[in-house]
Structure formats: structure tokens, C-alpha cells
Design a protein around this motif. Structure first.
Motif, PDB file in Angstrom:
ATOM      1  N   ASN A   1     -45.208 -64.517   8.875  1.00  0.00           N
ATOM      2  CA  ASN A   1     -44.283 -65.492   8.440  1.00  0.00           C
ATOM      3  C   ASN A   1     -43.198 -65.045   7.824  1.00  0.00           C
ATOM      4  OD1 ASN A   1     -45.559 -67.968   9.285  1.00  0.00           O
ATOM      5  ND2 ASN A   1     -47.131 -67.399   7.803  1.00  0.00           N
ATOM      6  N   PHE A   2     -42.797 -63.919   7.309  1.00  0.00           N
ATOM      7  CA  PHE A   2     -41.540 -63.061   6.923  1.00  0.00           C
ATOM      8  C   PHE A   2     -40.771 -62.809   8.276  1.00  0.00           C
ATOM      9  CE2 PHE A   2     -38.714 -59.654   5.611  1.00  0.00           C
ATOM     10  CZ  PHE A   2     -38.106 -60.144   4.698  1.00  0.00           C
ATOM     11  N   GLY A   3     -40.012 -63.945   8.857  1.00  0.00           N
ATOM     12  CA  GLY A   3     -39.452 -63.535  10.147  1.00  0.00           C
ATOM     13  C   GLY A   3     -37.977 -64.038   9.935  1.00  0.00           C
ATOM     14  N   ASP A   4     -37.573 -64.601  11.115  1.00  0.00           N
ATOM     15  CA  ASP A   4     -36.238 -65.144  11.259  1.00  0.00           C
ATOM     16  C   ASP A   4     -35.969 -66.504  10.438  1.00  0.00           C
ATOM     17  OD1 ASP A   4     -35.709 -63.119  12.951  1.00  0.00           O
ATOM     18  OD2 ASP A   4     -36.100 -64.513  14.768  1.00  0.00           O
ATOM     19  N   ASP A   5     -36.769 -67.067   9.964  1.00  0.00           N
ATOM     20  CA  ASP A   5     -36.534 -68.222   9.228  1.00  0.00           C
ATOM     21  C   ASP A   5     -36.348 -68.070   7.664  1.00  0.00           C
ATOM     22  OD1 ASP A   5     -36.679 -69.974  11.218  1.00  0.00           O
ATOM     23  OD2 ASP A   5     -38.958 -70.043  11.236  1.00  0.00           O
ATOM     24  N   ILE A   6     -36.670 -66.608   7.302  1.00  0.00           N
ATOM     25  CA  ILE A   6     -36.473 -66.697   5.876  1.00  0.00           C
ATOM     26  C   ILE A   6     -34.928 -66.311   5.755  1.00  0.00           C
ATOM     27  CG2 ILE A   6     -36.939 -64.865   3.914  1.00  0.00           C
ATOM     28  CD1 ILE A   6     -39.367 -66.428   4.760  1.00  0.00           C
ATOM     29  N   VAL A   7     -34.403 -66.983   4.682  1.00  0.00           N
ATOM     30  CA  VAL A   7     -32.882 -67.113   4.433  1.00  0.00           C
ATOM     31  C   VAL A   7     -32.335 -65.766   4.326  1.00  0.00           C
ATOM     32  CG1 VAL A   7     -32.900 -69.622   3.804  1.00  0.00           C
ATOM     33  CG2 VAL A   7     -33.116 -67.443   1.991  1.00  0.00           C
ATOM     34  N   GLU A   8     -31.328 -65.373   4.974  1.00  0.00           N
ATOM     35  CA  GLU A   8     -30.770 -64.270   4.959  1.00  0.00           C
ATOM     36  C   GLU A   8     -30.573 -63.384   3.414  1.00  0.00           C
ATOM     37  OE1 GLU A   8     -30.570 -61.761   7.282  1.00  0.00           O
ATOM     38  OE2 GLU A   8     -31.591 -63.158   8.278  1.00  0.00           O
ATOM     39  N   GLY A   9     -29.888 -64.624   2.636  1.00  0.00           N
ATOM     40  CA  GLY A   9     -29.643 -64.319   1.304  1.00  0.00           C
ATOM     41  C   GLY A   9     -30.746 -63.893   0.370  1.00  0.00           C
ATOM     42  N   MET A  10     -32.072 -63.963   0.862  1.00  0.00           N
ATOM     43  CA  MET A  10     -33.277 -63.412   0.199  1.00  0.00           C
ATOM     44  C   MET A  10     -33.734 -62.087   0.614  1.00  0.00           C
ATOM     45  SD  MET A  10     -34.745 -66.953  -1.257  1.00  0.00           S
ATOM     46  CE  MET A  10     -35.942 -66.151  -2.474  1.00  0.00           C
ATOM     47  N   LYS A  11     -33.223 -61.514   1.900  1.00  0.00           N
ATOM     48  CA  LYS A  11     -33.711 -60.454   2.250  1.00  0.00           C
ATOM     49  C   LYS A  11     -32.945 -59.165   1.880  1.00  0.00           C
ATOM     50  CE  LYS A  11     -35.269 -62.424   6.778  1.00  0.00           C
ATOM     51  NZ  LYS A  11     -34.822 -62.355   8.102  1.00  0.00           N
ATOM     52  N   GLY A  12     -33.698 -58.039   1.544  1.00  0.00           N
ATOM     53  CA  GLY A  12     -33.070 -56.844   1.301  1.00  0.00           C
ATOM     54  C   GLY A  12     -32.251 -56.802   0.145  1.00  0.00           C
ATOM     55  N   GLN A  13     -32.701 -57.523  -0.946  1.00  0.00           N
ATOM     56  CA  GLN A  13     -31.767 -57.599  -2.190  1.00  0.00           C
ATOM     57  C   GLN A  13     -31.960 -56.265  -3.318  1.00  0.00           C
ATOM     58  OE1 GLN A  13     -29.379 -60.009  -2.988  1.00  0.00           O
ATOM     59  NE2 GLN A  13     -29.517 -60.428  -0.881  1.00  0.00           N
ATOM     60  N   ILE A  14     -30.904 -56.173  -3.838  1.00  0.00           N
ATOM     61  CA  ILE A  14     -30.983 -55.047  -4.740  1.00  0.00           C
ATOM     62  C   ILE A  14     -31.875 -55.134  -5.959  1.00  0.00           C
ATOM     63  CG2 ILE A  14     -29.354 -55.674  -6.697  1.00  0.00           C
ATOM     64  CD1 ILE A  14     -27.910 -53.132  -6.243  1.00  0.00           C
ATOM     65  N   TYR A  15     -32.549 -56.285  -6.159  1.00  0.00           N
ATOM     66  CA  TYR A  15     -33.692 -56.374  -7.387  1.00  0.00           C
ATOM     67  C   TYR A  15     -35.053 -55.940  -6.646  1.00  0.00           C
ATOM     68  CZ  TYR A  15     -32.995 -61.080  -5.503  1.00  0.00           C
ATOM     69  OH  TYR A  15     -32.914 -61.970  -4.645  1.00  0.00           O
ATOM     70  N   ASP A  16     -35.333 -55.926  -5.398  1.00  0.00           N
ATOM     71  CA  ASP A  16     -36.734 -55.698  -4.861  1.00  0.00           C
ATOM     72  C   ASP A  16     -36.598 -54.856  -3.441  1.00  0.00           C
ATOM     73  OD1 ASP A  16     -35.666 -57.328  -2.754  1.00  0.00           O
ATOM     74  OD2 ASP A  16     -36.942 -59.209  -3.449  1.00  0.00           O
ATOM     75  N   THR A  17     -35.343 -54.269  -3.064  1.00  0.00           N
ATOM     76  CA  THR A  17     -35.604 -53.500  -1.854  1.00  0.00           C
ATOM     77  C   THR A  17     -34.803 -51.915  -2.463  1.00  0.00           C
ATOM     78  OG1 THR A  17     -34.992 -55.207  -0.590  1.00  0.00           O
ATOM     79  CG2 THR A  17     -34.428 -53.137   0.326  1.00  0.00           C
ATOM     80  N   ILE A  18     -35.640 -51.062  -2.610  1.00  0.00           N
ATOM     81  CA  ILE A  18     -35.456 -49.679  -3.115  1.00  0.00           C
ATOM     82  C   ILE A  18     -35.494 -48.778  -2.162  1.00  0.00           C
ATOM     83  CG2 ILE A  18     -35.856 -48.029  -4.834  1.00  0.00           C
ATOM     84  CD1 ILE A  18     -34.675 -50.746  -5.845  1.00  0.00           C
ATOM     85  N   ASN A  19     -34.513 -47.606  -1.945  1.00  0.00           N
ATOM     86  CA  ASN A  19     -34.762 -46.681  -0.803  1.00  0.00           C
ATOM     87  C   ASN A  19     -34.962 -47.158   0.686  1.00  0.00           C
ATOM     88  OD1 ASN A  19     -34.099 -45.337  -3.386  1.00  0.00           O
ATOM     89  ND2 ASN A  19     -36.305 -44.592  -3.386  1.00  0.00           N
TER      90      ASN A  19
END
Length: 394
Positions: A130-148
Motif C-alpha cells: 500500500n506504500f505505492g503510487d497513491d502516497i502523496v509525493e510530498g511525504m516520500k523521502g523527506q529529510i526527517y525520516d530518509t537517511i543515507n
């Protein structure tokens, strides 16, 4: 209703983060995210799902794990959901460090603490359909939870910290935060402000627009000079503040009783006042905001049930139900097309309006590595922000 309060304890794990690269920067708030490169504990990612363990222990904000959803999840998977409601980000971090919990609904002001402390593990997104295309882009890969380049969080929802006002008194819609910050504000003595060290970032957002010579490009990346300027602005605001709020109910009471006529609020709080005279706006300078995500304990005793919950709760129906229950923009945009009620909710909270959220700087724990990409200075960490906030409040 939760209180996203940053407590006054030191965050030693974050303070010792070592620089190993630079964060990518951008021209707008949401584009200021990237793959933050820092030294963090090397924790293995789960490669495949195994048998369900029979239960999952979750630390969550109030309203995020309700019987209507957890009972259905248990019927579907056999995983019994044990919920612990937390009232602050600091409490969530402490609870996750006990080793008794599998999942947490962490906000951006806690995420880096958990990652840096080795308390959560990187996530295998292939195990969460369910983590797919429908997850809004602005909440993917953000600096507060995507590291290295590794994802540590599955988005739940987001919201902006907006300027709320009583239109019976503030008869013309404000376009700037100046009415809440400047000492000559016509509403001096009737201004309400958020009570937490992370509120320093709100001052930094204002300074970015009004004092560009300070060179602030990310409100969570402040060197000592920039932090000093933010503190000076906060002390100036302190002279016109009627009260500070951390309890949402108290903030609503303050507006309803006339003690306050404008100030920082969450979008849902205006809705909860149930009075049409209270309105809100995202001013031209932009604002801070918050984004929540499921994070999996590094030593989870029930990782398979935990993965199942992350997938289940990311479906349009369940993610949307959580968003409506709490009062925020859902992460799964497909929810917005499920009913007229869902569409109205998404419109109210600007769920799929990325232009709106480009003006929002989501809470991120301040650390010594400058996440705006600078390498010639050391930025201030959360302990310094905590000390600074105490000086503002006196």
C-alpha cells in the motif's frame, strides 16, 4: 488530542551525529528535503515476511489506533493490537527505548532521535504494497525520516501550523505573520504562540523572509548567529503574547473566550472551535508543520505483524479514517476519491495540494550537522534550542 511537545531533556544521541556528507537543498520548504547523509547505526533491513507473531505493540498519538480498525486487522491477520497512547514526542522516544514496543507513530521532531539512537530500523518498502503510487509525493523521502538513501518511516498524515484569527476582531485577512511577531501589532496582548523549543523554527521562517542577510535557508539549520537572531525575535514576541499553548483544548478556550484573537494553530483546531468567526490562513512567508510516520523498532519482537499493520493502515480506507479521526491530511491520496465526505476532508486539509505544502517546513530535529548543506559552520542542536527556549520564556 495529542500534544506534540518537545520536552526539555537533552538528546545526546543526536548531538553526537558525525558529518559524513551533505543534505540536498531546495528553494521551497517541501523541496528542501533530500537524502541526508549522516553516520547512524548499521541496522539490517528485513528482507522478507515470516509468520505472524500473534500480537503487535504500538505507541501512537491519540486517535491513530482505534478499535474499529485494530479489531478488523486482528480478524484479518490474527495479530492482536496492543496500543499505548503517548502525549509527547519525548515520551514516544523514551517508550521506544524500553524495547517493549514494535511500532511508533513518530513526528518529525522525534524521527532523527530514533534513527540516530539505533532505536528503529530501515524499512523494506517492497513488503508494504500500500506504500505505492497513491502516497502523496510530498511525504516520500523527506529529510526527517530518509537517511543515507534508506526509508525509516511510512507516512500517515501531515498538517501545517497556520495563522488562526478571530474575524470579528481581525476584520481583514492577514497576509503576513507580522501581526503575530512585530511589537507594533494592533493585536498586541492578544497573540497566542506555541509552547515548545521547536517553535524557534517559526521565528526562523519569519526571519528568512524579513531578514535575508542572516542567510537562513532552512529553519532547522541555524548556526549560533542565526539562533541568536531567532531568540531575539521570540523575546520581542513575548512582549505581545497573551499566552503560550501546548494543550489544544486550552488554545481553543483561549480563542473562544476572547483572551486571544490570533496566533499559531493547527488546521483541525479551527474546525473544532465550531464557530464560523474563527478563520485561518497560510501567510506569505510560509510556515512550519508536522508530518507523522510509522517507524519500526530495531529490536521488534513482532516485525511481521508490524509490517502487516503498516500495510493495512496505509490503505486508502484505513489511512483516511485515521486522518479524519485526528484531523489532518491523509498520506494516501486515493482516500480522497472514496466519497464526497472524503473529498471534503481532503479539500479542507489541502491533502493533495503540493503547492500549498511547498510553503511548509515540516518539523525536523535540529542537529549539529547543518542540514541545509553548509559544511563551513556547525549548526545548533536540540539541546541548544531547549536552552534558548527557556531563556525566551524566562
Amino acid at each position: 488530542m495529542r500534544k506534540k511537545i518537545l520536552a526539555t531533556t537533552a538528546m545526546a544521541a543526536v548531538a553526537v551525529l558525525a558529518l559524513s556528507g551533505c543534505a540536498t537543498g531546495g528553494e521551497t520548504a517541501s523541496e528542501g528535503s533530500g537524502e541526508l547523509q549522516i553516520d547512524v547505526p548499521d541496522i539490517a533491513m528485513q528482507e522478507e515476511l515470516g509468520d505472524y507473531e500473534g500480537e503487535v505493540n504500538i505507541v501512537a498519538w491519540s486517535g491513530f489506533v482505534e478499535p474499529a480498525w485494530s479489531d478488523a486487522f486482528t480478524a484479518e491477520t490474527g495479530c492482536v493490537v496492543n496500543r499505548r497512547v503517548a502525549g509527547t514526542s519525548d515520551e514516544m522516544v523514551q517508550l521506544m527505548r524500553t524495547g517493549d514496543y514494535d511500532l511508533v507513530s513518530a513526528s518529525g521532531d522525534a524521527s532523527l532521535r530514533l534513527i540516530a539512537g539505533g532505536d528503529v530500523q530501515p524499512l523494506n518498502l517492497d513488503l508494504i504494497p500500500n506504500f505505492g503510487d497513491d502516497i502523496v509525493e510530498g511525504m516520500k523521502g523527506q529529510i526527517y525520516d530518509t537517511i543515507n538513501g534508506k526509508s525509516y518511516g511510512i507516512p500517515i498524515g501531515r498538517g501545517a501550523n497556520i495563522l488562526q484569527y478571530d474575524s470579528d476582531v481581525v476584520t481583514e485577512e492577514p497576509t503576513s505573520w507580522d501581526v503575530a511577531w512585530e511589537k507594533d501589532s494592533p493585536y498586541a496582548g492578544k497573540v497566542i504562540a506555541y509552547d515548545a523549543p521547536i517553535y524557534i523554527a517559526d521565528a526562523a521562517v519569519y526571519l528568512m523572509a524579513h531578514e535575508p542577510d542572516l542567510g537562513i535557508t532552512n529553519p532547522y539549520a541555524l548556526d549560533e548567529k542565526q539562533l541568536k537572531a531567532a531568540v531575539e525575535l521570540l523575546k520581542q514576541q513575548n512582549e505581545i503574547v497573551s499566552e503560550y499553548w501546548s494543550d489544544p483544548a486550552a488554545q481553543i478556550t483561549s480563542f473562544a473566550g476572547g483572551t486571544t484573537v490570533l496566533g499559531t494553530s493547527w488546521e483541525v483546531l479551527r474546525k473544532l472551535t465550531e464557530d464560523d468567526r474563527f478563520k485561518s490562513v497560510l501567510p506569505e512567508e510560509g510556515s512550519t508543520g508536522w508530518s507523522d510516520a510509522w517507524m519500526l523498532a530495531a529490536e521488534s519482537k513482532s516485525p511481521n505483524c508490524a509490517y502487516a499493520w503498516m500495510d493495512y493502515s496505509s490503505s486508502p480506507e484505513v489511512n483516511g479514517a485515521i486522518a479524519m479521526n485526528f484531523g489532518m491530511a491523509p498520506a494516501n491520496a486515493a482516500f480522497c476519491d472514496t466519497s464526497e465526505e472524503a473529498k471534503a476532508h481532503c479539500d479542507y486539509f489541502n491533502a493533495t495540494d503540493e503547492e500549498y505544502f511547498k510553503k511548509v517546513w515540516f518539523w525536523t530535529t535540529p542537529i549539529e550537522q547543518c542540514i541545509d548543506g553548509r559544511t563551513d559552520v556547525t549548526c545548533t542542536n536540540f539541546q541548544q534550542w531547549t536552552d534558548a527556549w527557556l531563556s525566551v520564556k524566562g
